[in-house]
Design an enzyme around this catalytic site. Structure first.
Site, short mmCIF file in Angstrom:
data_model
loop_
_atom_site.label_atom_id
_atom_site.label_comp_id
_atom_site.label_asym_id
_atom_site.label_seq_id
_atom_site.Cartn_x
_atom_site.Cartn_y
_atom_site.Cartn_z
CE LYS A 13 -8.68 -90.61 80.17
NZ LYS A 13 -9.18 -91.36 79.00
CD GLU A 32 -21.21 -92.56 90.97
OE1 GLU A 32 -21.68 -93.72 90.96
OE2 GLU A 32 -21.55 -91.70 91.79
CD GLU A 72 -19.20 -103.74 86.27
OE1 GLU A 72 -18.04 -103.32 86.35
OE2 GLU A 72 -20.19 -102.98 86.31
O1 TXE Z 1 -12.40 -99.06 82.44
P1 TXE Z 1 -11.30 -98.18 83.11
P2 TXE Z 1 -12.38 -99.93 81.11
C1 TXE Z 1 -16.09 -101.64 84.22
C2 TXE Z 1 -16.46 -102.89 83.46
C3 TXE Z 1 -15.31 -103.06 82.52
C4 TXE Z 1 -14.18 -102.50 83.29
C5 TXE Z 1 -13.03 -102.03 82.46
O2 TXE Z 1 -16.50 -103.97 84.34
O3 TXE Z 1 -15.01 -104.40 82.26
O4 TXE Z 1 -14.74 -101.43 84.00
O5 TXE Z 1 -13.43 -101.05 81.54
C6 TXE Z 1 -9.26 -94.05 82.40
N1 TXE Z 1 -5.61 -93.11 85.88
N2 TXE Z 1 -16.74 -100.45 83.78
O6 TXE Z 1 -11.08 -100.60 80.87
O7 TXE Z 1 -9.94 -98.68 82.88
C7 TXE Z 1 -9.60 -94.62 81.06
O8 TXE Z 1 -8.80 -94.04 80.06
C8 TXE Z 1 -6.64 -92.35 85.48
C9 TXE Z 1 -17.67 -99.90 84.70
O9 TXE Z 1 -12.87 -99.05 80.05
O10 TXE Z 1 -11.74 -98.01 84.51
C10 TXE Z 1 -11.08 -94.27 80.98
O11 TXE Z 1 -11.26 -92.92 80.61
N3 TXE Z 1 -7.52 -92.73 84.55
C11 TXE Z 1 -18.18 -98.61 84.30
C12 TXE Z 1 -11.56 -94.45 82.41
O12 TXE Z 1 -10.38 -94.39 83.21
C13 TXE Z 1 -7.35 -93.93 83.98
C14 TXE Z 1 -18.02 -98.09 82.98
C15 TXE Z 1 -12.28 -95.77 82.68
O13 TXE Z 1 -11.45 -96.80 82.30
C16 TXE Z 1 -6.28 -94.78 84.36
C17 TXE Z 1 -17.03 -98.74 82.18
C18 TXE Z 1 -5.39 -94.32 85.35
N4 TXE Z 1 -4.37 -95.06 85.80
C19 TXE Z 1 -16.44 -99.88 82.59
N5 TXE Z 1 -6.37 -95.92 83.63
C20 TXE Z 1 -19.22 -97.94 85.11
N6 TXE Z 1 -18.96 -97.68 86.39
O14 TXE Z 1 -20.25 -97.58 84.58
C21 TXE Z 1 -7.46 -95.80 82.83
N7 TXE Z 1 -8.05 -94.59 83.03
#
Ligand code: TXE
Length: 504
Positions: free
Chosen positions: A165, A238, A368
């Site tokens: 996903k 991660e 972050e």
């Molecule tokens: O991340 P989310 P977002 C950090 C960065 C950013 C913050 C939010 O600080 O500000 O994360 O980004 C899915 N159950 N990073 O909102 O919400 C969602 O659809 C299962 C760090 O994009 O963590 C997406 O596919 N899945 C980072 C994925 O989780 C769920 C990279 C990540 O989304 C879910 C990006 C749920 N309940 C952002 N809710 C890194 N580690 O590199 C959402 N998702």
């Protein structure tokens, strides 16, 4: 009669705000159907030898290279990054990981003999690495190709099938991945892609998969782990980072300043292992700050060739950056350059920003920021730098800059992080043999290296007889001499020194 439009969502070009596509929001039934198809594919796929699986992955890589222009175009239009960024950190990183496992993967998954010790000398033992089943991969938007392909390819090579996903911010890249696997033929169903947001991700975690590999925020990582706990589904997480850079007073300041500028702004600062905060020792602080400001002003931000960084990728992320900078300024920080959205420009453009007079009361030093912001703090010495570096809930990446290897290595040992670079930053990720992952709230588990394949395996321990004793000594009825013999074994085997061993 009008019907309701199918539930769905738009994906946008962050450089312009233009809608690129409208996609379906897959619900629990769609996810369950994808998992069922992946489960059907698991039997034949897991029965293949490693080299056969690798052949298929190489066919996918060939297709990716044949379609490079298209893939890069989709990545750039959904994330706003520049072509060199898409080619290096996305395509090259993915191809290199496959190359690494082509060379070293079979060995990482081979069964290993285990010494049986002297209690069961007539036995032989080994551990084997067995595929788990269906792996659910939930990926983020900042590196939509490599952060999806890394767990997908690792899980596949270990013998699993996958439901992916992708982030709802970059679903077209996810669908492109699905297309590559579908068109590589031969093994249909080993990778399914479902699209949607958190609801779809949550459905995947709860769909009876054997492992979830999640890359994203700490907040969502905790939700994933809580949902997975209900069925004790193992998770690989991660998560984010607040990666510190420590600049010692003997460092090559010219090099460190260039490293900081690249490490903070590359991919518009949206990298979990980017330089998020810098601690510079007093003696070299002023020079370092001057060079960083000069080089930050020289960073070329825009679309197409002749630029160094593109736009940011996700609207709410720009809001976070603005909030962090405003919070820092309200608490006494100074913006030396940048500190605002690019004036008069539509889309998600934020100027590369240098902040000084920062401290740990500010969000920009604790949470972050994930944008092109470089906060620099003056420190007295190594000890204060390490203390501040470790004053964080995160522990993903870090860097130390010093001309003295021993000093740098001592600091590297003291930093609480999964990864440390010495006199460089971020590039350790390019060494696919080095395990990558976080400590503290930056995550659980590792990708890359031996660990990254075994993360998608169940370790099975097997014991067999070297020769048949007929009757094992511990079987009933216990012989009368057993108690005395066990006492003797304990003394002889575990007491230290010959005299002690012979003592009753
Ligand atoms: O991340 P989310 P977002 C950090 C960065 C950013 C913050 C939010 O600080 O500000 O994360 O980004 C899915 N159950 N990073 O909102 O919400 C969602 O659809 C299962 C760090 O994009 O963590 C997406 O596919 N899945 C980072 C994925 O989780 C769920 C990279 C990540 O989304 C879910 C990006 C749920 N309940 C952002 N809710 C890194 N580690 O590199 C959402 N998702």
């Amino acid at each position: 009669m009008e019907t309701d439009p199918a539930p769905g969502f738009d994906t946008l070009d962050p450089r312009t705000g233009e809608v690129l596509a409208h996609l379906p929001e897959h619900g629990p039934e769609d996810v369950a159907a994808a998992v069922a198809r992946a489960r059907d594919a698991f039997g034949p796929w897991s029965a293949l030898a490693f080299d056969q699986r690798m052949d298929h992955v190489l066919t996918v890589r060939d297709l990716l290279i044949d379609r490079l222009d298209r893939v890069v175009d989709v990545i750039c239009s959904e994330t706003g990054k520049l072509e060199p960024e898409a080619l290096s950190a996305e395509v090259l990183a993915t191809c290199e990981l496959i190359q690494h496992y082509r060379k070293h993967g079979a060995r990482a998954l081979r069964s290993e003999k285990v010494p049986v010790g002297s209690l069961l000398p007539h036995k032989r033992a080994w551990r084997s690495y067995e595929p788990m089943g269906v792996v659910g991969v939930i990926s983020p938007w900042n590196y939509p190709l490599t952060l999806a392909m890394t767990p997908v390819v690792s899980a596949l090579l270990a013998g699993n099938t996958v439901v992916l996903k992708p982030s709802e911010v970059t679903p077209l890249v996810g669908l492109e991945i699905g297309r590559l696997f579908a068109e590589a033929g031969a093994h249909p169903g080993i990778v399914q892609v479902v699209t949607g947001g958190g609801r779809t991700g949550d459905a995947l975690v709860r769909a009876g998969v054997q492992k979830v590999a999640f890359t994203g925020s700490v907040r969502t990582g905790k939700l994933v782990m809580a949902a997975a706990a209900e069925t004790l589904t193992p998770v690989l997480l991660e998560l984010g980072g607040k990666d510190p850079m420590i600049v010692c007073d003997d460092a090559d300041i010219d090099r460190a300043a260039s490293g900081a500028v690249w490490g903070a702004y590359m991919n518009a600062g949206q990298t979990c292992m980017s330089v998020e905060r810098v601690y510079v020792e007093d003696a070299v602080y002023d020079r370092f700050v001057d060079l960083v400001v000069e080089r930050t002003r020289a960073v070329r931000q825009g679309r197409g060739p002749g630029h160094d960084i593109g736009s940011m990728s996700f609207g709410p992320q720009v809001d976070i950056v603005e909030r962090h900078v405003a919070d820092a300024e309200a608490k006494g920080a100074k913006v030396l350059t940048g500190g605002r959205r690019v004036p008069g420009r539509a889309g998600l453009w934020y100027e590369p920003t240098v902040l000084v007079d920062v401290d740990h009361t500010m969000d920009v030093m604790r949470d972050e920021t994930f944008g092109p912001v470089l906060p620099i703090m003056r420190v007295r010495d190594d000890e204060e730098a390490v203390r501040l570096a470790n004053d964080s809930l995160y522990g993903l990446n870090s860097s130390v800059w010093s001309a003295d290897d021993e000093r740098a290595e001592e600091i590297a040992r003291a930093i609480e992080a999964g990864n440390v670079c010495i006199n460089d930053c971020m590039v350790s990720y390019a060494v696919a043999g080095l395990p990558f992952g976080g400590v503290k709230q930056s995550g659980i588990g590792r990708i890359h290296g031996v660990e990254g394949l075994r993360a998608f395996c169940n370790t099975k321990s097997v014991l067999a007889s070297r020769f048949d004793l007929g009757r094992e000594l511990q079987w009933f009825p216990l012989p009368g001499w057993v108690t005395a013999a066990l006492r003797r074994i304990v003394r002889l085997r575990y007491r230290r020194g010959l005299r002690a061993k012979l003592r009753p």
